[in-house]
Design a protein around this motif. Structure first.
Motif, PDB file in Angstrom:
ATOM      1  N   PRO A  65       0.825  -1.214   0.000  1.00 55.77           N
ATOM      2  CA  PRO A  65       0.000   0.000   0.000  1.00 55.77           C
ATOM      3  C   PRO A  65       0.856   1.260   0.000  1.00 55.77           C
ATOM      4  N   ASP A  66       0.384   2.267  -0.707  1.00 53.85           N
ATOM      5  CA  ASP A  66       1.108   3.548  -0.770  1.00 53.85           C
ATOM      6  C   ASP A  66       0.574   4.456   0.343  1.00 53.85           C
ATOM      7  N   HIS A  67       1.310   4.478   1.459  1.00 61.00           N
ATOM      8  CA  HIS A  67       0.854   5.242   2.624  1.00 61.00           C
ATOM      9  C   HIS A  67       0.853   6.757   2.372  1.00 61.00           C
ATOM     10  N   LEU A  68       1.608   7.196   1.369  1.00 58.76           N
ATOM     11  CA  LEU A  68       1.754   8.639   1.133  1.00 58.76           C
ATOM     12  C   LEU A  68       0.854   9.150   0.008  1.00 58.76           C
ATOM     13  N   PHE A  69      -0.009   8.288  -0.528  1.00 62.80           N
ATOM     14  CA  PHE A  69      -0.809   8.675  -1.703  1.00 62.80           C
ATOM     15  C   PHE A  69      -1.609   9.958  -1.442  1.00 62.80           C
ATOM     16  N   ASN A  70      -2.386   9.990  -0.365  1.00 56.95           N
ATOM     17  CA  ASN A  70      -3.238  11.161  -0.094  1.00 56.95           C
ATOM     18  C   ASN A  70      -2.415  12.399   0.203  1.00 56.95           C
ATOM     19  N   LEU A  71      -1.300  12.208   0.905  1.00 55.26           N
ATOM     20  CA  LEU A  71      -0.423  13.342   1.229  1.00 55.26           C
ATOM     21  C   LEU A  71       0.130  13.967  -0.048  1.00 55.26           C
ATOM     22  N   ARG A  72       0.658  13.110  -0.922  1.00 57.44           N
ATOM     23  CA  ARG A  72       1.193  13.624  -2.194  1.00 57.44           C
ATOM     24  C   ARG A  72       0.096  14.311  -2.997  1.00 57.44           C
ATOM     25  N   ASN A  73      -1.059  13.678  -3.067  1.00 55.74           N
ATOM     26  CA  ASN A  73      -2.145  14.219  -3.879  1.00 55.74           C
ATOM     27  C   ASN A  73      -2.570  15.602  -3.398  1.00 55.74           C
ATOM     28  N   ASN A  74      -2.695  15.761  -2.084  1.00 58.29           N
ATOM     29  CA  ASN A  74      -3.022  17.083  -1.530  1.00 58.29           C
ATOM     30  C   ASN A  74      -1.984  18.111  -1.953  1.00 58.29           C
ATOM     31  N   PHE A  75      -0.722  17.727  -1.873  1.00 56.03           N
ATOM     32  CA  PHE A  75       0.352  18.661  -2.237  1.00 56.03           C
ATOM     33  C   PHE A  75       0.291  19.013  -3.720  1.00 56.03           C
ATOM     34  N   TYR A  76       0.144  18.003  -4.582  1.00 57.28           N
ATOM     35  CA  TYR A  76       0.124  18.249  -6.033  1.00 57.28           C
ATOM     36  C   TYR A  76      -1.017  19.182  -6.428  1.00 57.28           C
ATOM     37  N   LEU A  77      -2.165  19.078  -5.735  1.00 61.80           N
ATOM     38  CA  LEU A  77      -3.352  19.855  -6.115  1.00 61.80           C
ATOM     39  C   LEU A  77      -3.454  21.181  -5.352  1.00 61.80           C
ATOM     40  N   GLY A  78      -2.431  21.491  -4.552  1.00 59.34           N
ATOM     41  CA  GLY A  78      -2.411  22.792  -3.881  1.00 59.34           C
ATOM     42  C   GLY A  78      -3.171  22.831  -2.578  1.00 59.34           C
ATOM     43  N   ALA A  79      -3.531  21.668  -2.024  1.00 60.76           N
ATOM     44  CA  ALA A  79      -4.204  21.631  -0.710  1.00 60.76           C
ATOM     45  C   ALA A  79      -3.124  21.501   0.367  1.00 60.76           C
ATOM     46  N   TYR A  80      -2.332  22.569   0.508  1.00 56.62           N
ATOM     47  CA  TYR A  80      -1.129  22.503   1.346  1.00 56.62           C
ATOM     48  C   TYR A  80      -1.453  22.331   2.829  1.00 56.62           C
ATOM     49  N   GLN A  81      -2.461  23.054   3.301  1.00 51.44           N
ATOM     50  CA  GLN A  81      -2.815  22.934   4.724  1.00 51.44           C
ATOM     51  C   GLN A  81      -3.350  21.535   5.021  1.00 51.44           C
ATOM     52  N   ALA A  82      -4.104  20.979   4.086  1.00 45.97           N
ATOM     53  CA  ALA A  82      -4.620  19.611   4.263  1.00 45.97           C
ATOM     54  C   ALA A  82      -3.471  18.609   4.306  1.00 45.97           C
ATOM     55  N   ALA A  83      -2.446  18.848   3.484  1.00 46.87           N
ATOM     56  CA  ALA A  83      -1.268  17.961   3.498  1.00 46.87           C
ATOM     57  C   ALA A  83      -0.602  18.006   4.865  1.00 46.87           C
TER      58      ALA A  83
ATOM     59  N   ASP B 273       2.108   5.873 -15.556  1.00 40.72           N
ATOM     60  CA  ASP B 273       0.822   5.858 -14.832  1.00 40.72           C
ATOM     61  C   ASP B 273      -0.091   6.917 -15.438  1.00 40.72           C
ATOM     62  N   GLU B 274      -0.971   6.480 -16.325  1.00 42.74           N
ATOM     63  CA  GLU B 274      -1.833   7.409 -17.073  1.00 42.74           C
ATOM     64  C   GLU B 274      -2.788   8.176 -16.157  1.00 42.74           C
ATOM     65  N   ASP B 275      -3.183   7.543 -15.038  1.00 48.55           N
ATOM     66  CA  ASP B 275      -4.175   8.156 -14.147  1.00 48.55           C
ATOM     67  C   ASP B 275      -3.560   8.982 -13.023  1.00 48.55           C
ATOM     68  N   HIS B 276      -2.235   9.023 -12.966  1.00 46.35           N
ATOM     69  CA  HIS B 276      -1.555   9.769 -11.900  1.00 46.35           C
ATOM     70  C   HIS B 276      -1.975  11.241 -11.948  1.00 46.35           C
ATOM     71  N   THR B 277      -2.135  11.852 -10.782  1.00 46.65           N
ATOM     72  CA  THR B 277      -2.540  13.266 -10.716  1.00 46.65           C
ATOM     73  C   THR B 277      -1.586  14.156 -11.503  1.00 46.65           C
TER      74      THR B 277
END
Length: 289
Positions: A4-22, A163-167
């Motif tokens: 499992p990728d434990h950092l998936f949500n953390l990375r995704n928040n960062f990539y999409l600019g949800a810095y405080q959520a990260a 990974d075609e679906d990667h953010t």
């Protein structure tokens, strides 16, 4: 079976600019030592994205791993214009050290700093070999700044094969579609629309949709999206710059947004272009006075 990728949500928040959520959701358990370092680098980069440079500078000490030291260099570079030369000298010194020169985060930070310096060839020396999705995405940005959408499209194909679906693959696709223009603008809009349906709305997503709307001539919708982005982050330079452009097309005053941008981000490209145009106009007036 993949772990499992434990950092998936953390990375995704960062990539999409949800810095405080990260930052808020970074307290993750059972991380490997490498994952813990990556987690910390994303958290500190989130603080940097929010303008909290000093926090990264003070909390990353000289015993920290190379990845975090590189992030600290980025904070130093962005926090103090007068120390940019010494920061770049330190960066060059690290990049010449064969023991750490191939560290992906160090190469990424080098690419970001040299892109800020508009030294695209130097940036590509450190990023072009790729190796991570972030490095490929940064290459796409650099090539677009060089007006080489053909090279950017090659990078995108590499990302799609990985990974075609990667953010980041989706974001890179949207950036290229915006740069190419024409019928591709609608495709870019649909990517940002998809993000806004899947994830919490951020300034980055709202600005992406708004820029697509402006390209398609929908300035009223663009203004609505940009004002929503301004409510989320009143200091975001891209939101203010896009509001200046959007207001001009709507025949509305731009002085408030432009003044805010000049005060908070005097080095922004739009501020520099407007200043250069004003100086050229003043010289032209003086020549005929």
């Amino acid at each position: 079976m993949a772990a499992p990728d434990h950092l998936f949500n953390l990375r995704n928040n960062f990539y999409l600019g949800a810095y405080q959520a990260a930052i808020n959701n970074s307290d993750l358990s059972n991380l490997s030592p490498d994952d813990a370092i990556e987690r910390d680098s994303i958290v500190f980069r989130s603080y940097i994205a929010l303008g909290s440079y000093q926090l990264a500078i003070s909390e990353i000490d000289s015993s920290a791993p190379t990845s975090l030291q590189a992030v600290k260099l980025l904070a130093l570079y962005l926090s103090d214009p007068s120390s940019k030369e010494s920061t770049i000298a330190s960066l060059q010194e690290w990049l010449s050290d064969l023991a750490i020169a191939n560290n992906p985060t160090l190469r990424l930070i080098a690419g970001i700093i040299f892109m800020h310096e508009q030294d695209f060839n130097e940036a590509l020396k450190h990023t072009n070999a790729g190796g991570t999705m972030e490095l490929h995405a940064l290459n796409v940005q650099i090539f677009l700044k060089m007006h080489r959408s053909d090279y950017a499209e090659r990078q995108l194909r590499v990302m799609q094969q990985t990974d075609e679906d990667h953010t980041l693959t989706q974001l890179a696709n949207a950036w290229i579609n915006l740069a190419v223009g024409g019928s591709k603008i609608q495709e870019a809009y649909l990517i940002f629309q998809d993000f806004s349906e899947k994830y919490p709305m951020t300034s980055l997503i709202l600005n992406g949709r708004a820029v697509c709307c402006m390209h398609m001539g929908n300035f009223d919708e663009a203004e609505t999206l940009l004002l929503e982005a301004l409510n989320k982050d009143a200091k975001d330079p891209e939101t203010m710059a896009n509001l200046v452009v959007c207001s001009l097309h709507l025949g509305k005053p731009t002085s408030r947004f432009l003044s805010q941008l000049k005060l908070s981000h005097p080095d922004h490209l739009l501020v520099k272009r407007i200043s250069a145009a004003e100086e050229s106009f003043d010289r032209a007036v003086q020549s005929v006075a």
